[in-house]
Write a protein that holds these residues in place. Structure first.
Motif, PDB file in Angstrom:
ATOM      1  N   LYS A   6      12.362   6.395   1.398  1.00 58.54           N
ATOM      2  CA  LYS A   6      10.956   6.769   1.446  1.00 58.54           C
ATOM      3  C   LYS A   6      10.354   6.240   2.739  1.00 58.54           C
ATOM      4  O   LYS A   6      10.616   5.103   3.137  1.00 58.54           O
ATOM      5  CB  LYS A   6      10.236   6.173   0.243  1.00 58.54           C
ATOM      6  CG  LYS A   6       8.852   6.681   0.047  1.00 58.54           C
ATOM      7  CD  LYS A   6       8.324   6.230  -1.298  1.00 58.54           C
ATOM      8  CE  LYS A   6       7.006   6.916  -1.558  1.00 58.54           C
ATOM      9  NZ  LYS A   6       6.504   6.630  -2.897  1.00 58.54           N
ATOM     10  N   VAL A   8       7.592   4.686   5.115  1.00 54.60           N
ATOM     11  CA  VAL A   8       6.428   3.801   5.020  1.00 54.60           C
ATOM     12  C   VAL A   8       5.935   3.484   6.424  1.00 54.60           C
ATOM     13  O   VAL A   8       6.673   3.609   7.397  1.00 54.60           O
ATOM     14  CB  VAL A   8       6.741   2.475   4.272  1.00 54.60           C
ATOM     15  CG1 VAL A   8       7.127   2.725   2.842  1.00 54.60           C
ATOM     16  CG2 VAL A   8       7.795   1.687   4.991  1.00 54.60           C
ATOM     17  N   SER A   9       4.726   3.035   6.499  1.00 56.91           N
ATOM     18  CA  SER A   9       4.152   2.626   7.780  1.00 56.91           C
ATOM     19  C   SER A   9       3.759   1.158   7.662  1.00 56.91           C
ATOM     20  O   SER A   9       3.086   0.770   6.706  1.00 56.91           O
ATOM     21  CB  SER A   9       2.931   3.481   8.082  1.00 56.91           C
ATOM     22  OG  SER A   9       2.329   3.051   9.277  1.00 56.91           O
TER      23      SER A   9
END
Length: 53
Positions: A6, A8-9
């Motif tokens: 997944k 994400v930042s």
């Protein structure tokens, strides 16, 4: 089958990013792969750690 990943930042300090980039390159990995590896190792070595920074 590989586990799904997944996106994400996150925000990191510049000096941390530079060190991670160098280490990732030395291991012939992308920055993302290296950060994932480091985090997995940390979690494995420190289960349910509740550390104040």
């Amino acid at each position: 089958m590989k586990p799904l990943k997944k996106s994400v930042s996150i925000t990191l300090d510049e000096d941390v990013i530079e060190q991670l980039k160098i280490r990732a390159e030395n291991c012939d990995r992308s920055l993302s792969q290296y950060i994932n590896l480091v985090l997995k190792r940390h979690l494995k070595q420190n289960p349910q750690e509740e550390e104040e920074v």
